[in-house]
Enzyme design. Structure first.
Site, PDB file in Angstrom:
ATOM      1  N   HIS A  75       3.879  -1.993  -7.681  1.00 15.70           N
ATOM      2  CA  HIS A  75       3.078  -0.803  -8.000  1.00 15.70           C
ATOM      3  C   HIS A  75       3.796   0.440  -7.512  1.00 15.70           C
ATOM      4  O   HIS A  75       4.069   0.566  -6.325  1.00 15.70           O
ATOM      5  CB  HIS A  75       1.719  -0.861  -7.281  1.00 15.70           C
ATOM      6  CG  HIS A  75       0.793  -1.886  -7.840  1.00 15.70           C
ATOM      7  ND1 HIS A  75      -0.519  -1.962  -7.466  1.00 15.70           N
ATOM      8  CD2 HIS A  75       0.986  -2.869  -8.738  1.00 15.70           C
ATOM      9  CE1 HIS A  75      -1.095  -2.959  -8.109  1.00 15.70           C
ATOM     10  NE2 HIS A  75      -0.196  -3.528  -8.879  1.00 15.70           N
ATOM     11  N   TYR A 204      -8.723   3.373  -4.528  1.00 21.23           N
ATOM     12  CA  TYR A 204      -9.480   3.541  -3.282  1.00 21.23           C
ATOM     13  C   TYR A 204     -10.582   4.567  -3.572  1.00 21.23           C
ATOM     14  O   TYR A 204     -10.280   5.708  -3.917  1.00 21.23           O
ATOM     15  CB  TYR A 204      -8.581   4.089  -2.172  1.00 21.23           C
ATOM     16  CG  TYR A 204      -7.616   3.076  -1.587  1.00 21.23           C
ATOM     17  CD1 TYR A 204      -6.418   2.773  -2.223  1.00 21.23           C
ATOM     18  CD2 TYR A 204      -7.903   2.428  -0.373  1.00 21.23           C
ATOM     19  CE1 TYR A 204      -5.534   1.855  -1.683  1.00 21.23           C
ATOM     20  CE2 TYR A 204      -7.014   1.512   0.175  1.00 21.23           C
ATOM     21  CZ  TYR A 204      -5.838   1.232  -0.480  1.00 21.23           C
ATOM     22  OH  TYR A 204      -4.968   0.324   0.059  1.00 21.23           O
ATOM     23  N   PRO A 296      -8.260  -2.759   7.419  1.00 22.13           N
ATOM     24  CA  PRO A 296      -7.421  -3.065   6.254  1.00 22.13           C
ATOM     25  C   PRO A 296      -7.206  -1.906   5.281  1.00 22.13           C
ATOM     26  O   PRO A 296      -6.432  -2.038   4.340  1.00 22.13           O
ATOM     27  CB  PRO A 296      -8.184  -4.210   5.574  1.00 22.13           C
ATOM     28  CG  PRO A 296      -9.595  -4.062   6.031  1.00 22.13           C
ATOM     29  CD  PRO A 296      -9.528  -3.473   7.398  1.00 22.13           C
ATOM     30  N   LYS A 300      -1.808  -2.490   6.271  1.00 29.72           N
ATOM     31  CA  LYS A 300      -0.643  -2.560   7.157  1.00 29.72           C
ATOM     32  C   LYS A 300      -0.516  -3.868   7.957  1.00 29.72           C
ATOM     33  O   LYS A 300       0.549  -4.146   8.518  1.00 29.72           O
ATOM     34  CB  LYS A 300      -0.670  -1.392   8.170  1.00 29.72           C
ATOM     35  CG  LYS A 300      -0.410  -0.051   7.548  1.00 29.72           C
ATOM     36  CD  LYS A 300       1.063   0.129   7.201  1.00 29.72           C
ATOM     37  CE  LYS A 300       1.324   1.229   6.211  1.00 29.72           C
ATOM     38  NZ  LYS A 300       1.794   0.795   4.905  1.00 29.72           N
ATOM     39  N   TYR A 388       2.295   4.710   3.105  1.00 28.19           N
ATOM     40  CA  TYR A 388       1.769   3.564   2.368  1.00 28.19           C
ATOM     41  C   TYR A 388       2.893   2.604   1.968  1.00 28.19           C
ATOM     42  O   TYR A 388       2.748   1.385   2.102  1.00 28.19           O
ATOM     43  CB  TYR A 388       0.997   4.046   1.133  1.00 28.19           C
ATOM     44  CG  TYR A 388       0.055   3.001   0.595  1.00 28.19           C
ATOM     45  CD1 TYR A 388      -1.180   2.772   1.183  1.00 28.19           C
ATOM     46  CD2 TYR A 388       0.410   2.213  -0.490  1.00 28.19           C
ATOM     47  CE1 TYR A 388      -2.043   1.804   0.709  1.00 28.19           C
ATOM     48  CE2 TYR A 388      -0.445   1.237  -0.980  1.00 28.19           C
ATOM     49  CZ  TYR A 388      -1.668   1.037  -0.370  1.00 28.19           C
ATOM     50  OH  TYR A 388      -2.517   0.067  -0.848  1.00 28.19           O
TER      51      TYR A 388
HETATM   52  C1  PHB Z   1      -5.892  -6.564  -1.087  1.00 28.59           C
HETATM   53  O1  PHB Z   1      -5.440  -6.629  -2.245  1.00 28.59           O
HETATM   54  O2  PHB Z   1      -6.352  -7.572  -0.530  1.00 28.59           O
HETATM   55  C2  PHB Z   1      -5.880  -5.287  -0.344  1.00 28.59           C
HETATM   56  C3  PHB Z   1      -5.290  -4.168  -0.920  1.00 28.59           C
HETATM   57  C4  PHB Z   1      -5.278  -2.962  -0.229  1.00 28.59           C
HETATM   58  C5  PHB Z   1      -5.871  -2.881   1.023  1.00 28.59           C
HETATM   59  C6  PHB Z   1      -6.454  -3.996   1.602  1.00 28.59           C
HETATM   60  C7  PHB Z   1      -6.465  -5.204   0.912  1.00 28.59           C
HETATM   61  O3  PHB Z   1      -5.882  -1.684   1.686  1.00 28.59           O
END
Ligand code: PHB
Ligand code: APR
Length: 402
Positions: A75, A204, A296, A300, A388
């Site tokens: 991505h 997000y 999460p 990280k 990120y």
């Molecule tokens: C996930 O795909 O499990 C995932 C993606 C982004 C995050 C946390 C978990 O910030």
């Protein structure tokens, strides 16, 4: 009683333990990995899924990156959604071509278990009553029971890679560690859904009903999360109620929303920030979740486990090849500089995107202003993007022979 010896005894076969074991193997250093759960449990456990650019580069350089390159989803951007609109942040353009790869942590673990098996070096699953002893002695010991036989493993060093609930950190004498912790007043309800992802990139979402996150695992599987109270019983949420809530939070004014499908797995995880320092006590070195936990939202956790063991492998290599101890002595400080930056980023993502039950109307407006600034300033987007995709590594791949 079986008596065994090795150079490095590794407690835990998660990403930290298995990556360390393979890095040591590539440098001719023997290790024994001791895991208390079964192989199937470790492989089937659904966990996080975002690999930083540097983590993918590490896997590839170690010869265990084929799965991430072939089945992982690269991505180059992500979306931040608020007030009903999605805003794309072009990570690759802002960071000189860097990206993240979505590849389940359980896939990473499976690839590493296969790699371990191919080396012929020792890995015990379903080890019971694991304990560590003699951390201050010249030969610390790991004791465990396997297949009904007591084992005593003498080691030069022990790597505590046994996660947040493991036994290594609590084996350090009282008073030797300082703990820094923040517990958040919310958790995530996570879902694995049989549905094609409706976006190529992660979304997000900030919403007054609470945070939500759109992610994926494959072209046929969507991964979704939404904010709930930290102790929320999962049985409070029927599948119908879950979809109502997700669609209320995620649907944007242009009509984008996640595809609905069969929910194949659901669970609630509380969220915390946690750091134990130093990450070493005598001959015991803590790595990954055993030493620190991040919420999460910054994606990280797995990446920090990888960067810790890179620093540890470099130090152990220098010790065995040149009897140099300075990098062992610097291990904790080198790791903690990165850990604290990841803590800060994860805390910022979390507190900017979640609805805090004790937050005021002022806090809500400040969050909106933060997100407005983030998505309209190239400087702010660059700051998010570089964190990120992962800040530059603290140690080079060639310092671990790659
Ligand atoms: C996930 O795909 O499990 C995932 C993606 C982004 C995050 C946390 C978990 O910030
Ligand atoms: N004895 C042996 N093994 C143990 C013990 C014990 N007493 N206690 C726990 N373990 C094992 C767990 O079963 C697990 O397989 O240690 C392993 C720790 O793995 P993780 O929890 O995955 O931690 P780590 O390898 O540090 O990876 C960090 O995991 O939780 C995620 O977000 C986190 O992605 C990050 C990654």
């Amino acid at each position: 009683m079986a008596r065994l010896n090795t150079q490095v005894g590794i407690v835990g076969a998660g990403p930290a333990g298995l990556l360390l074991a393979h890095l040591l193997h590539l440098n001719g250093i023997d290790s024994v990995v001791i895991e208390n759960r079964s192989r199937e449990h470790v492989i089937d456990r659904v966990r996080a899924g975002v690999l930083e650019q540097g983590t993918v580069d590490l896997l590839v350089a170690m010869g265990v990156g084929d799965g991430a390159l072939r089945r992982g989803l690269r991505h180059e951007g992500l979306y931040i959604s608020f007030k009903g609109r999605r805003h794309r942040i072009d990570m690759a353009e802002l960071t000189g071509g860097k990206a993240i790869t979505v590849y389940g942590q359980n896939e990473v673990v499976k690839d590493l278990i296969d790699a371990r098996a191919a080396t012929g070096r020792r890995l015990y699953f379903e080890a019971a009553h694991v304990s560590v002893d003699g951390l201050d002695a010249s030969q610390p010991i790991i004791r465990f029971e396997h297949d009904g036989t007591d084992h005593e493993l003498g080691c030069d060093f022990i790597a505590g890679c046994d996660g947040f609930h493991g036994i290594c950190r609590p084996s350090i004498p009282d008073g030797a560690l300082t703990v820094y912790e923040r517990i958040y007043p919310f958790g995530w309800l996570g879902l694995l859904v049989e549905a094609a992802p409706s976006s190529d990139e992660l979304v997000y979402t900030h919403h007054e009903r609470g945070f939500a996150l759109f992610s994926m695992r494959s072209p046929a599987v969507t991964r979704l999360y939404f904010q709930v109270p930290p102790d929320e019983p999962i049985q409070h949420w029927s599948d119908a109620a879950i979809w109502d809530e997700l669609l209320a939070r995620m649907t944007t004014s242009d009509g984008w929303k996640p595809n609905i499908g069969r929910i194949v797995q659901k669970s609630v995880t509380p969220m915390r920030s946690f750091v134990a320092t130093p990450m070493r006590h005598a001959r015991l070195f803590l790595a990954g979740d055993a030493a620190h936990i991040v919420p999460p939202t910054g994606a990280k956790g797995l990446n920090l486990a990888a960067s810790d063991v890179l620093v540890l492998a470099r130090a152990l290599k220098a010790f065995y090849e040149h009897r140099r101890e300075e990098w062992l002595d610097e291990y904790s400080d080198v790791c903690l500089r990165r850990v604290w930056k990841a803590q800060r980023f994860s805390w910022w993502m979390t507190s900017t995107l979640h609805h805090s039950p004790d937050g005021s109307a002022f806090d809500h407006q400040r969050q909106i202003a933060d997100l407005d600034y983030l998505t309209s300033s190239r400087a702010a987007m660059t700051s998010l993007a570089e964190q990120y995709v992962g800040l530059p590594a603290d140690v080079s791949l060639d310092s671990v022979g790659l």
